[in-house]
Write a protein that holds these residues in place. Structure first.
Motif, PDB file in Angstrom:
ATOM      1  N   GLY A  68      14.838  18.381  55.911  1.00  0.00           N
ATOM      2  CA  GLY A  68      16.008  19.107  56.387  1.00  0.00           C
ATOM      3  C   GLY A  68      15.616  20.416  57.041  1.00  0.00           C
ATOM      4  N   ILE A  69      16.638  21.183  57.450  1.00  0.00           N
ATOM      5  CA  ILE A  69      16.437  22.463  58.126  1.00  0.00           C
ATOM      6  C   ILE A  69      16.605  23.602  57.110  1.00  0.00           C
ATOM      7  CG2 ILE A  69      17.313  24.034  59.901  1.00  0.00           C
ATOM      8  CD1 ILE A  69      18.062  21.657  61.561  1.00  0.00           C
ATOM      9  N   TYR A  70      15.661  24.534  57.126  1.00  0.00           N
ATOM     10  CA  TYR A  70      15.677  25.667  56.208  1.00  0.00           C
ATOM     11  C   TYR A  70      15.409  26.954  56.983  1.00  0.00           C
ATOM     12  CZ  TYR A  70      15.325  22.054  52.634  1.00  0.00           C
ATOM     13  OH  TYR A  70      15.560  20.962  51.842  1.00  0.00           O
ATOM     14  N   ARG A  71      15.885  28.064  56.414  1.00  0.00           N
ATOM     15  CA  ARG A  71      15.727  29.371  57.058  1.00  0.00           C
ATOM     16  C   ARG A  71      14.822  30.261  56.225  1.00  0.00           C
ATOM     17  NH1 ARG A  71      19.170  30.638  61.130  1.00  0.00           N
ATOM     18  NH2 ARG A  71      19.086  32.865  60.686  1.00  0.00           N
ATOM     19  N   PHE A  72      13.961  31.021  56.913  1.00  0.00           N
ATOM     20  CA  PHE A  72      13.032  31.921  56.263  1.00  0.00           C
ATOM     21  C   PHE A  72      12.947  33.215  57.058  1.00  0.00           C
ATOM     22  CE2 PHE A  72      11.686  27.623  55.256  1.00  0.00           C
ATOM     23  CZ  PHE A  72      11.411  27.680  53.896  1.00  0.00           C
ATOM     24  N   HIS A  73      12.511  34.278  56.374  1.00  0.00           N
ATOM     25  CA  HIS A  73      12.180  35.520  57.062  1.00  0.00           C
ATOM     26  C   HIS A  73      10.824  35.368  57.733  1.00  0.00           C
ATOM     27  CE1 HIS A  73      15.407  38.210  55.903  1.00  0.00           C
ATOM     28  NE2 HIS A  73      15.360  37.729  54.681  1.00  0.00           N
ATOM     29  N   LEU A  74      10.649  36.045  58.846  1.00  0.00           N
ATOM     30  CA  LEU A  74       9.340  36.038  59.495  1.00  0.00           C
ATOM     31  C   LEU A  74       8.269  36.630  58.588  1.00  0.00           C
ATOM     32  CD1 LEU A  74      10.153  37.011  63.206  1.00  0.00           C
ATOM     33  CD2 LEU A  74       9.334  34.812  62.343  1.00  0.00           C
ATOM     34  N   ASN A  75       8.664  37.600  57.748  1.00  0.00           N
ATOM     35  CA  ASN A  75       7.665  38.201  56.869  1.00  0.00           C
ATOM     36  C   ASN A  75       7.274  37.286  55.712  1.00  0.00           C
ATOM     37  OD1 ASN A  75       9.900  38.351  55.194  1.00  0.00           O
ATOM     38  ND2 ASN A  75      10.167  40.551  55.409  1.00  0.00           N
ATOM     39  N   GLU A  76       7.948  36.124  55.584  1.00  0.00           N
ATOM     40  CA  GLU A  76       7.539  35.145  54.587  1.00  0.00           C
ATOM     41  C   GLU A  76       6.394  34.275  55.073  1.00  0.00           C
ATOM     42  OE1 GLU A  76      10.635  33.161  52.129  1.00  0.00           O
ATOM     43  OE2 GLU A  76      12.053  34.130  53.471  1.00  0.00           O
ATOM     44  N   LEU A  77       6.090  34.331  56.363  1.00  0.00           N
ATOM     45  CA  LEU A  77       4.961  33.577  56.900  1.00  0.00           C
ATOM     46  C   LEU A  77       3.667  34.223  56.443  1.00  0.00           C
ATOM     47  CD1 LEU A  77       5.975  32.731  60.578  1.00  0.00           C
ATOM     48  CD2 LEU A  77       5.596  31.117  58.727  1.00  0.00           C
ATOM     49  N   ARG A  78       2.810  33.430  55.839  1.00  0.00           N
ATOM     50  CA  ARG A  78       1.509  33.900  55.395  1.00  0.00           C
ATOM     51  C   ARG A  78       0.422  33.324  56.287  1.00  0.00           C
ATOM     52  NH1 ARG A  78       4.543  36.766  53.465  1.00  0.00           N
ATOM     53  NH2 ARG A  78       4.979  37.236  51.282  1.00  0.00           N
ATOM     54  N   ASN A 103      20.580  34.791  50.663  1.00  0.00           N
ATOM     55  CA  ASN A 103      20.953  33.920  51.775  1.00  0.00           C
ATOM     56  C   ASN A 103      21.689  34.692  52.853  1.00  0.00           C
ATOM     57  OD1 ASN A 103      19.830  31.713  50.530  1.00  0.00           O
ATOM     58  ND2 ASN A 103      21.743  31.067  49.558  1.00  0.00           N
ATOM     59  N   GLU A 104      22.596  35.601  52.428  1.00  0.00           N
ATOM     60  CA  GLU A 104      23.323  36.400  53.400  1.00  0.00           C
ATOM     61  C   GLU A 104      22.362  37.261  54.211  1.00  0.00           C
ATOM     62  OE1 GLU A 104      26.466  36.554  54.310  1.00  0.00           O
ATOM     63  OE2 GLU A 104      26.975  34.879  53.038  1.00  0.00           O
ATOM     64  N   THR A 105      21.335  37.806  53.529  1.00  0.00           N
ATOM     65  CA  THR A 105      20.361  38.630  54.237  1.00  0.00           C
ATOM     66  C   THR A 105      19.623  37.815  55.278  1.00  0.00           C
ATOM     67  OG1 THR A 105      20.083  39.953  52.239  1.00  0.00           O
ATOM     68  CG2 THR A 105      18.397  40.175  53.945  1.00  0.00           C
ATOM     69  N   ILE A 106      19.297  36.580  54.907  1.00  0.00           N
ATOM     70  CA  ILE A 106      18.587  35.727  55.849  1.00  0.00           C
ATOM     71  C   ILE A 106      19.465  35.406  57.049  1.00  0.00           C
ATOM     72  CG2 ILE A 106      17.607  33.425  56.148  1.00  0.00           C
ATOM     73  CD1 ILE A 106      16.631  33.542  53.297  1.00  0.00           C
ATOM     74  N   ILE A 107      20.733  35.124  56.803  1.00  0.00           N
ATOM     75  CA  ILE A 107      21.626  34.748  57.895  1.00  0.00           C
ATOM     76  C   ILE A 107      21.830  35.905  58.860  1.00  0.00           C
ATOM     77  CG2 ILE A 107      23.997  34.085  58.428  1.00  0.00           C
ATOM     78  CD1 ILE A 107      24.022  32.510  55.825  1.00  0.00           C
ATOM     79  N   LYS A 108      21.982  37.132  58.312  1.00  0.00           N
ATOM     80  CA  LYS A 108      22.311  38.259  59.158  1.00  0.00           C
ATOM     81  C   LYS A 108      21.090  38.877  59.831  1.00  0.00           C
ATOM     82  CE  LYS A 108      26.359  39.532  56.406  1.00  0.00           C
ATOM     83  NZ  LYS A 108      26.980  40.562  55.559  1.00  0.00           N
ATOM     84  N   THR A 109      19.874  38.609  59.318  1.00  0.00           N
ATOM     85  CA  THR A 109      18.679  39.221  59.865  1.00  0.00           C
ATOM     86  C   THR A 109      18.254  38.522  61.137  1.00  0.00           C
ATOM     87  OG1 THR A 109      17.972  39.833  57.648  1.00  0.00           O
ATOM     88  CG2 THR A 109      16.305  39.846  59.365  1.00  0.00           C
ATOM     89  N   ALA A 110      18.015  39.304  62.178  1.00  0.00           N
ATOM     90  CA  ALA A 110      17.617  38.724  63.454  1.00  0.00           C
ATOM     91  C   ALA A 110      16.226  38.129  63.401  1.00  0.00           C
ATOM     92  CB  ALA A 110      17.693  39.789  64.551  1.00  0.00           C
ATOM     93  N   SER A 111      15.404  38.574  62.461  1.00  0.00           N
ATOM     94  CA  SER A 111      14.031  38.093  62.370  1.00  0.00           C
ATOM     95  C   SER A 111      13.904  36.807  61.561  1.00  0.00           C
ATOM     96  CB  SER A 111      13.132  39.168  61.743  1.00  0.00           C
ATOM     97  OG  SER A 111      13.584  39.486  60.437  1.00  0.00           O
ATOM     98  N   ALA A 112      15.007  36.217  61.136  1.00  0.00           N
ATOM     99  CA  ALA A 112      14.960  34.957  60.401  1.00  0.00           C
ATOM    100  C   ALA A 112      14.657  33.807  61.345  1.00  0.00           C
ATOM    101  CB  ALA A 112      16.280  34.710  59.670  1.00  0.00           C
ATOM    102  N   ILE A 113      13.977  32.787  60.829  1.00  0.00           N
ATOM    103  CA  ILE A 113      13.641  31.609  61.614  1.00  0.00           C
ATOM    104  C   ILE A 113      14.178  30.370  60.907  1.00  0.00           C
ATOM    105  CG2 ILE A 113      11.586  32.623  62.682  1.00  0.00           C
ATOM    106  CD1 ILE A 113       9.919  31.142  60.581  1.00  0.00           C
ATOM    107  N   SER A 114      14.551  29.375  61.701  1.00  0.00           N
ATOM    108  CA  SER A 114      14.992  28.091  61.182  1.00  0.00           C
ATOM    109  C   SER A 114      13.946  27.043  61.526  1.00  0.00           C
ATOM    110  CB  SER A 114      16.344  27.692  61.793  1.00  0.00           C
ATOM    111  OG  SER A 114      17.351  28.602  61.435  1.00  0.00           O
ATOM    112  N   VAL A 115      13.563  26.252  60.532  1.00  0.00           N
ATOM    113  CA  VAL A 115      12.532  25.237  60.745  1.00  0.00           C
ATOM    114  C   VAL A 115      12.978  23.922  60.130  1.00  0.00           C
ATOM    115  CG1 VAL A 115      10.635  26.902  60.836  1.00  0.00           C
ATOM    116  CG2 VAL A 115      11.306  25.902  58.639  1.00  0.00           C
ATOM    117  N   MET A 116      12.492  22.830  60.720  1.00  0.00           N
ATOM    118  CA  MET A 116      12.662  21.507  60.139  1.00  0.00           C
ATOM    119  C   MET A 116      11.402  21.181  59.350  1.00  0.00           C
ATOM    120  SD  MET A 116      14.143  18.580  59.604  1.00  0.00           S
ATOM    121  CE  MET A 116      15.495  18.383  60.775  1.00  0.00           C
ATOM    122  N   ILE A 117      11.564  20.912  58.062  1.00  0.00           N
ATOM    123  CA  ILE A 117      10.431  20.586  57.201  1.00  0.00           C
ATOM    124  C   ILE A 117      10.334  19.072  57.065  1.00  0.00           C
ATOM    125  CG2 ILE A 117       9.439  20.835  54.901  1.00  0.00           C
ATOM    126  CD1 ILE A 117      10.747  23.521  54.677  1.00  0.00           C
TER     127      ILE A 117
END
Length: 249
Positions: A197-207, A87-101
């Motif tokens: 709710g709102i969740y955060r993911f890395h851009l490289n998690e997009l398939r 989670n810390e990596t996701i928060i600090k990484t600039a390439s993370a995205i926040s989405v509403m699912i």
């Protein structure tokens, strides 16, 4: 011994510097004996000006000396497990995205939190004569603002299971929620069946989306996200707004 004295003096200084609050709600208010004469007018201490003033004073007070440095030391010594580290990596990484699912029928979809403005309870949809259709549902009033309402199910060519599900989109039944999304100068309201709710993911998690999904959603899927053992279609909001403006406005 000297360390004990230093700790004691530090604790004493904190007590001396601590502001004296008028916590009358604990004495004569709703937490006390309710003898405060203002309760007849304000009903609850939360509506009292004294309570509000104390809250403002707490927010506006100056932080204690070395407050930030102490918290940095505490956080630096806090053990981090694998989940927290991720989670810390996701928060600090600039390439993370926040989405509403959210959910439409049996489809789980995601929309960028950048364009999400509000999630509200369903409102009455007012159709426009000779303009409303299965895509453009009509107008809704959100907090006094009249906004355009569109059906994402129709735009994405999602096949709802039954006629009842299709009619529920038009009637805005109580089981739905409404998402207000804005991009540039445009703002739209989308009825949905459920919001997770709102969740955060890395851009490289997009398939990349499978060919079948890409065709079914008319290439509005930017990518696929794995969320709670489910495949979630992450929508391209720029293309979404562009198509709505082209087809309706």
């Amino acid at each position: 011994m000297s360390n004990d004295l230093e700790n004691s003096s530090a604790s004493l200084s904190q007590i001396i510097d601590r502001p004296v609050l008028n916590d009358c709600w604990n004495k004569i208010g709703v937490m006390g004996d309710r003898s405060c004469p203002e309760l007849k007018n304000v009903i609850h201490c939360h509506e009292c000006q004294v309570f509000a003033a104390v809250g403002d004073s707490l927010l506006e007070r100056e932080p204690p000396l070395n407050y930030v440095d102490e918290w940095i030391s505490v956080l630096a010594e806090t053990p981090i497990d694998e989940e927290t580290q991720n989670n810390e990596t996701i928060i600090k990484t600039a390439s993370a995205i926040s989405v509403m699912i959210f959910r439409l029928g049996n489809e789980q979809l995601a929309l960028s939190a950048k364009v999400l403005q509000e999630v509200t309870h369903p409102c009455v949809i007012q159709p426009l004569p000779h303009r409303s259709n299965e895509l453009f549902l009509g107008l809704v009033n959100i907090r006094g603002e009249t906004l355009l309402c569109a059906s994402l199910s129709n735009l994405l060519n999602l096949n709802l299971e039954s006629i009842e599900e299709k009619s529920s989109i038009l009637k805005s039944v109580n089981t739905q929620r409404m998402m207000v999304a804005g991009y540039q100068n445009d703002k739209w309201v989308f009825p949905v069946d459920e919001v997770y709710g709102i969740y955060r993911f890395h851009l490289n998690e997009l398939r990349d989306a499978p060919v079948v999904i890409a065709k079914a959603a008319q290439a509005y899927t930017q990518g696929i996200i794995n969320w709670q053992t489910k495949k979630v279609n992450c929508l391209d909001f720029e293309l979404l707004f562009y198509t709505l403006n082209s087809k309706i406005l």
